[in-house]
Design an enzyme around this catalytic site. Sequence first.
Site, PDB file in Angstrom:
ATOM      1  N   GLN A 252      -5.646   4.994   5.143  1.00  0.00           N
ATOM      2  CA  GLN A 252      -4.691   5.657   5.675  1.00  0.00           C
ATOM      3  C   GLN A 252      -4.629   6.243   6.527  1.00  0.00           C
ATOM      4  OE1 GLN A 252      -3.874   9.961   3.111  1.00  0.00           O
ATOM      5  NE2 GLN A 252      -3.489   8.688   2.003  1.00  0.00           N
TER       6      GLN A 252
ATOM      7  N   ASP B 235      -5.008   8.113  -3.163  1.00  0.00           N
ATOM      8  CA  ASP B 235      -4.158   9.171  -2.041  1.00  0.00           C
ATOM      9  C   ASP B 235      -5.011  10.809  -1.707  1.00  0.00           C
ATOM     10  OD1 ASP B 235      -2.371   9.550   0.218  1.00  0.00           O
ATOM     11  OD2 ASP B 235      -1.159  10.746  -1.539  1.00  0.00           O
TER      12      ASP B 235
ATOM     13  N   THR C 163       0.811  12.753   4.496  1.00  0.00           N
ATOM     14  CA  THR C 163       0.693  10.356   4.674  1.00  0.00           C
ATOM     15  C   THR C 163       1.798  10.273   5.263  1.00  0.00           C
ATOM     16  OG1 THR C 163      -1.082  11.121   2.610  1.00  0.00           O
ATOM     17  CG2 THR C 163       0.021   8.888   3.424  1.00  0.00           C
TER      18      THR C 163
END
Length: 269
Positions: A254, A186, A204
């Site tokens: 993502q 991430d 995110t």
Amino acid sequence: MSATAGEPTLLDVLTLEEIDRDLYRSTLVFTDPLPLYGGQVAAQALLAAGRTVAPDRLPHSLHGYFLRSGDAARPTVYRVDRDRDGGSFSARRVVALQGGEVVLSMSASFQAPTAGPDVQVAAAPDAEPPAQCPPLTLPRLFSMESRRPAQPWPQARIPTRFWSRATVGLPADPLLHACALTYLSDIGTGLSALPEEEAAPGPTLDHAVWFHRPARLDDWVLVDLVPHSVSGGRGWYTGSVTTTEGVLAASLTQETLFRPGRNPFRPGG
């Protein structure tokens, strides 16, 4: 553990207290002016789910939605639902809770060892070996060092291709290494390759990882992030994680907010 007890490590991140059956709590708390790092929540959620399946069943995919900002200064509680245990696969759902509210909702799937063909179609991204690359500082990561190879988008504000590895030895537990990979997955953004005059990537929204082959995260892995689309106030990119031998360990994707104005979660934002 708090910051006053010494610098936390990745092993602290990957430590959960079992409160009750299918209920876990993080033990690492520390002061952070930014919202709780999403990679930490996702890694701990996967670890909680993995503690409820047979030891030989390892994660092959996770899909998470980030619903609220978390606070690093308070513990996170993880509640696991055992959706199904089949002959080869186990399905789990996890919610990460702070103050009674859901921070992350995740689905994770685990698979027993299975024999079959092993085919990697594409070669690993072209990158100089870590020893030939200058150091790179990636914020928010405990016990991780990074190197910066030549960049496919040199103008990007944040590197989209980098080597990383844990600086602490990790136990020979494939689940922990998958969680460490999730922790790393991430960081950064493929959207940093896009012009930022009018908009910039933000928090995110959702995150997914597919685990193809085992990889030790106390060895170097290459993360390569590729932007694909921005529309409707959202930006989407994909990525790969490969070993120094060029083996594809994992793929990720993502989606983040992509709104006008500077990203408030970046230094100087």
